[in-house]
Design a protein around this motif. Sequence first.
Motif, short mmCIF file in Angstrom:
data_model
loop_
_atom_site.label_atom_id
_atom_site.label_comp_id
_atom_site.label_asym_id
_atom_site.label_seq_id
_atom_site.Cartn_x
_atom_site.Cartn_y
_atom_site.Cartn_z
N LYS A 3 -4.28 4.27 5.33
CA LYS A 3 -3.29 3.31 4.86
C LYS A 3 -3.02 3.52 3.37
O LYS A 3 -3.92 3.87 2.61
CB LYS A 3 -3.79 1.87 5.09
CG LYS A 3 -3.53 1.35 6.49
CD LYS A 3 -2.04 1.18 6.74
CE LYS A 3 -1.75 0.59 8.12
NZ LYS A 3 -0.32 0.41 8.36
N PHE B 62 -1.61 -1.26 0.49
CA PHE B 62 -2.17 -2.21 1.45
C PHE B 62 -3.60 -2.62 1.12
O PHE B 62 -4.26 -3.26 1.93
CB PHE B 62 -2.12 -1.61 2.86
CG PHE B 62 -0.72 -1.44 3.38
CD1 PHE B 62 -0.09 -2.46 4.06
CD2 PHE B 62 -0.02 -0.27 3.15
CE1 PHE B 62 1.20 -2.31 4.53
CE2 PHE B 62 1.28 -0.11 3.62
CZ PHE B 62 1.89 -1.14 4.30
N TYR C 90 -1.00 -5.82 8.88
CA TYR C 90 -0.98 -4.43 8.43
C TYR C 90 -1.15 -3.44 9.58
O TYR C 90 -0.52 -2.38 9.60
CB TYR C 90 -2.08 -4.18 7.40
CG TYR C 90 -1.83 -4.77 6.03
CD1 TYR C 90 -0.59 -5.29 5.68
CD2 TYR C 90 -2.84 -4.80 5.07
CE1 TYR C 90 -0.35 -5.83 4.43
CE2 TYR C 90 -2.62 -5.33 3.81
CZ TYR C 90 -1.38 -5.85 3.50
OH TYR C 90 -1.16 -6.37 2.25
#
Length: 316
Positions: free
Chosen positions: A250, A254, A282
């Motif tokens: 990610k 994030f 997410y």
Amino acid sequence: MKPATDGGDLKFEQRYGIFYQIAKRARDNYSASQISKGIPTVRPFQVVFDEFMQPLVDADQEICVKMASGVEFVVYDVSERSISFRKANGSTLHTLSITTLREIYEGTQEIRPNGLRPYYQPLSEQLAKLGQQITQKVALKNYVLIIDEINRANMSRVFGELITLLEDDKRLDEPNELTITLPSGEPFSIPPNLYLIGTMNTADKSLALLDIALRRRFEFIYQKPDSNLLQSPAREILDRLNSAIRANHKSADFLIGHAYFIGKSDLASVFNNRVIPLLMEYFNGNTKTVAKLLGEAGITANPDEITDQLLVSYVE
């Protein structure tokens, strides 16, 4: 322009926005800081007006104003837009516009030859006399306007042509100084001691739509999560959690911010009510992925028997 009543009549008056107000305060300070000691100058209207009204506001003491005829009228109330006064004959249904007083004080409007002229005239003269001062050297101050979630607005509509004035070289007394004329006819420029700070969340999808004109006029400073602002065990937990997020491919956008944990002692509640819902968003609601991610951070999360919602019972 906002509707208002003056003496029972409906009219529209100019209302000053936040950006205008702070820009004017910054310009007043900037101009005063450029003046040498001992030169007469005029204090800002709001400062003078507040000082004039102080006996009424603080002690409910009515203020007498002597007219040219020698007769006095009495100011007995003040609101956001107007002041109420009582004539010598006792009549009380009369008001004077604060906006009009400001414009007369600042020289952008002459006193109109109407029925209220005998009242505006002595009051504006008294304010002007109160506003005169011999200046000392004024220290240059910095003024800051913070716009939270700046990327959620349409900047072209919010700033309009003012966005050009934000540039360093277009400020007051800079090489390419620019001044615009407001719809009211008043000239407007931005001084160099006014700073605009915009905050935004890089995980917000609206960031991709950020106006290119805004990008050219701001510096972008990335603020990463700072676990050093936290106490143990929150510090170590946040570091492990963010490492696990990065390991799952990610983006750094994030990462979980430290603000979620500041001042919080019940870490299980923080995870259940704030962190886990965010991680579920997410990772597109994938419970197994989020549970695995939390496990890598040393957090045990079990799904609820009915809702399948991940819950943390204890954090250490």
